[in-house]
Design a protein around this motif. Structure first.
Motif, mmCIF file in Angstrom:
data_model
loop_
_atom_site.group_PDB
_atom_site.id
_atom_site.type_symbol
_atom_site.label_atom_id
_atom_site.label_comp_id
_atom_site.label_asym_id
_atom_site.label_seq_id
_atom_site.Cartn_x
_atom_site.Cartn_y
_atom_site.Cartn_z
ATOM 1 N N LEU B 27 0.842 -1.202 0.000
ATOM 2 C CA LEU B 27 0.000 0.000 0.000
ATOM 3 C C LEU B 27 0.875 1.250 0.000
ATOM 4 C CD1 LEU B 27 -3.056 0.469 0.100
ATOM 5 C CD2 LEU B 27 -2.863 0.791 2.556
ATOM 6 N N VAL B 30 2.012 1.776 -3.395
ATOM 7 C CA VAL B 30 0.936 2.360 -4.194
ATOM 8 C C VAL B 30 0.869 3.860 -3.948
ATOM 9 C CG1 VAL B 30 -1.565 2.453 -4.488
ATOM 10 C CG2 VAL B 30 -0.429 0.247 -4.268
ATOM 11 N N CYS B 70 -3.680 6.189 1.156
ATOM 12 C CA CYS B 70 -2.809 5.045 1.446
ATOM 13 C C CYS B 70 -2.037 5.271 2.746
ATOM 14 C CB CYS B 70 -1.805 4.844 0.308
ATOM 15 S SG CYS B 70 -2.551 4.243 -1.196
#
Lengths: 409, 89
Positions: B27, B30, B70
């Motif tokens: 994450l 990301v 995120c």
């Protein structure tokens, strides 16, 4: 040494000991207790510097944090962590040896085994488990004092041995999957942003490991001191750790962490895998989550096993990364040896202390222990690993390549 | 077998461990990727792949929003971790 004739022997000791008469009966032998507490805090200290690398080795290796800053952060978080949770202390004290058979000398001998093994592995730069060293020492002393029935083998297997086998594998798999994903996802990210971002993330995940370490490992010593207090009759059999125990254990582990076990840090950060910051972040995230999850299920894992598994996993998960399996193999050998070796030292220490008898016996072991510790320290100075050379190129051993003649520091 | 090893705990540790230990770093990646300005990628091969999705509009705001989400999720997970330590005592 013929300690099997216990009743008579104990009686004789009691009469031989001058302090047996003058001391208040309720508190037992307070000199002995003081020695045990001092040794336990000494163990806690070795625990601290032996395990600094578990949390901070990767951050130091990738340059996310300067070495000194890294150990300082870890030290503070260990201190905080030690105050956060007290559930493990109970399991250590009651699940492994029969509490009613525990004597102060036994606890003391166990600690001696743990400390010596910690120092030996630290000298060799091997990240072995401090908790296993302690548990091994106590089991060895227990065997020497009361035989096989003193040890709760079922508890030892299910709480110590099985988790030790499983946890590095689980942590390794988690770290490998994480590393694979992270590299895959961050492929398009420019190098500069990537490096900076992951180094920041790494500091976050390493901090979580430090915190988890404090909650886990400081408690082991709290557990041991509590065990000693119970054995001495100072507190009841199911009492919780007194406040002064919690405070002093937290301080000892935090100080130890701050000193920094540079030899172990070097092996973990440079020896196993050449770590980049994305790997470092993932390895620490894997360690933190496995440790936190397990302790929430009541397992007191060795942070060392988990951290090493994670770092290996982060090497496996990255395509083309070099994993030095020979270094990993040496660690695995050390892990297998930890319980028996610390146990042997614990048993020997018990036999000696008990053979000489009373406070004199314990004091003798204490002096021998201090001498050994000094010896290891002096020996380590010859191939010193410090904050300044901890990151130098891995050349096959813990000792950094000697500085060329003339370029002495 | 079950008195030696707590299988329920084991699979929970594996699954939640993967979700947190591998999922959160992913994450994080990301989030970092969302911060990259469209078309401004360093790697030419990657830039080509990204460009097809609309390099000209350069949705920096959307990227920042995704990244913020995120990172917030990760911080929340860390907070939960600390809470779980305290709660378990």
């Amino acid at each position: 040494m013929n300690s099997s004739r216990t009743p008579h022997r104990r009686l004789r000791e009691r009469f031989r000991r001058p302090d047996a008469v003058t001391q208040p009966v309720v508190t037992g032998n307070s000199v002995l207790l003081a020695l045990v507490v001092a040794t336990a805090l000494g163990f806690d200290f070795t625990n601290g510097f032996h395990d600094t690398g578990n949390a901070m080795a990767t951050s130091i290796a990738t340059g996310a944090l300067p070495p000194r800053v890294a150990v300082a952060i870890s030290s503070v978080l260990n201190l905080v962590g030690a105050f956060l949770s007290f559930s493990v202390a109970a399991t250590i004290a009651s699940g492994l040896v029969q509490t009613h058979l525990v004597t102060l000398t036994m606890v003391f001998a166990g600690l001696a085994g743990g400390i010596l093994w910690n120092l030996a592995t630290w000298y060799l730069g091997l990240p072995s488990s401090s908790s296993h060293a302690l548990i091994g020492g106590v089991i060895g002393a227990g065997l020497a004092s009361a035989g096989g029935h003193a040890v709760q083998w079922h508890g030892v297997t299910s709480k110590v041995i099985l988790p030790a086998v499983l946890s590095p594998v689980i942590a390794g798999v988690v770290a490998a999957v994480g590393t694979f994903l992270v590299y895959r996802i961050s492929r398009g990210v420019p190098e500069e942003l990537r490096g900076r971002g992951f180094r920041l993330g790494q500091i976050g995940s390493a901090s979580m490991v430090s915190l988890a370490h404090g909650t886990n490992d400081a408690q082991k010593t709290m557990g041991i001191i509590t065990l000693a207090l119970i054995a001495n009759g100072s507190i009841g059999a199911h009492a919780k750790a007194p406040v002064w125990v919690i405070v002093s254990c937290a301080m000892a582990i935090s100080l130890g962490t701050y000193v920094g076990g540079w030899r172990v840090i070097r092996t973990l950060g440079k020896g196993l895998v050449e770590i980049e910051s994305p790997q470092g972040m993932t390895a620490e995230a894997a360690s933190a989550s496995v440790i936190l999850l397990s302790s929430s299920f009541g397992y007191s894992l060795s942070t060392t096993h988990v951290a090493t598994g994670s770092i290996l996993g982060s090497g496996v998960g990255k395509k083309g990364a070099e994993v030095r399996w020979s270094v990993a193999g040496r660690m695995a050998v050390a892990w297998v040896l930890t319980l028996p070796a610390a146990g042997l030292v614990g048993a020997l220490a018990y036999a000696t202390a008990h053979g000489i008898g009373g406070t004199a016996g314990t004091s003798t072991i204490f002096v021998v222990l201090a001498a050994c510790a000094t010896g290891f320290y002096l020996a380590s100075r010859r191939t010193a690993v410090t904050a300044s050379n901890v990151n130098s190129q891995w050349s096959g051993s813990i000792a950094p390549t000697p500085v060329p003649a003339g370029a002495a520091l | 077998m079950n008195s030696w090893i707590n299988l329920t705990a084991l699979w929970k540790i594996v699954v939640i461990g993967l979700l947190m230990g591998a999922g959160l770093p992913a994450l994080f990646a990301v989030g970092l990727r969302a911060l990259v300005p469209r078309g401004g990628t360093a790697d030419p091969a990657q830039a080509g792949a990204e460009a097809g999705t609309g390099a000209t509009t350069s949705p920096a705001l959307l990227g920042k929003l995704i990244a913020a989400l995120c990172f917030a999720a990760i911080l929340a997970a860390m907070a939960w971790g600390i809470y779980s330590i305290v709660h378990n005592s």
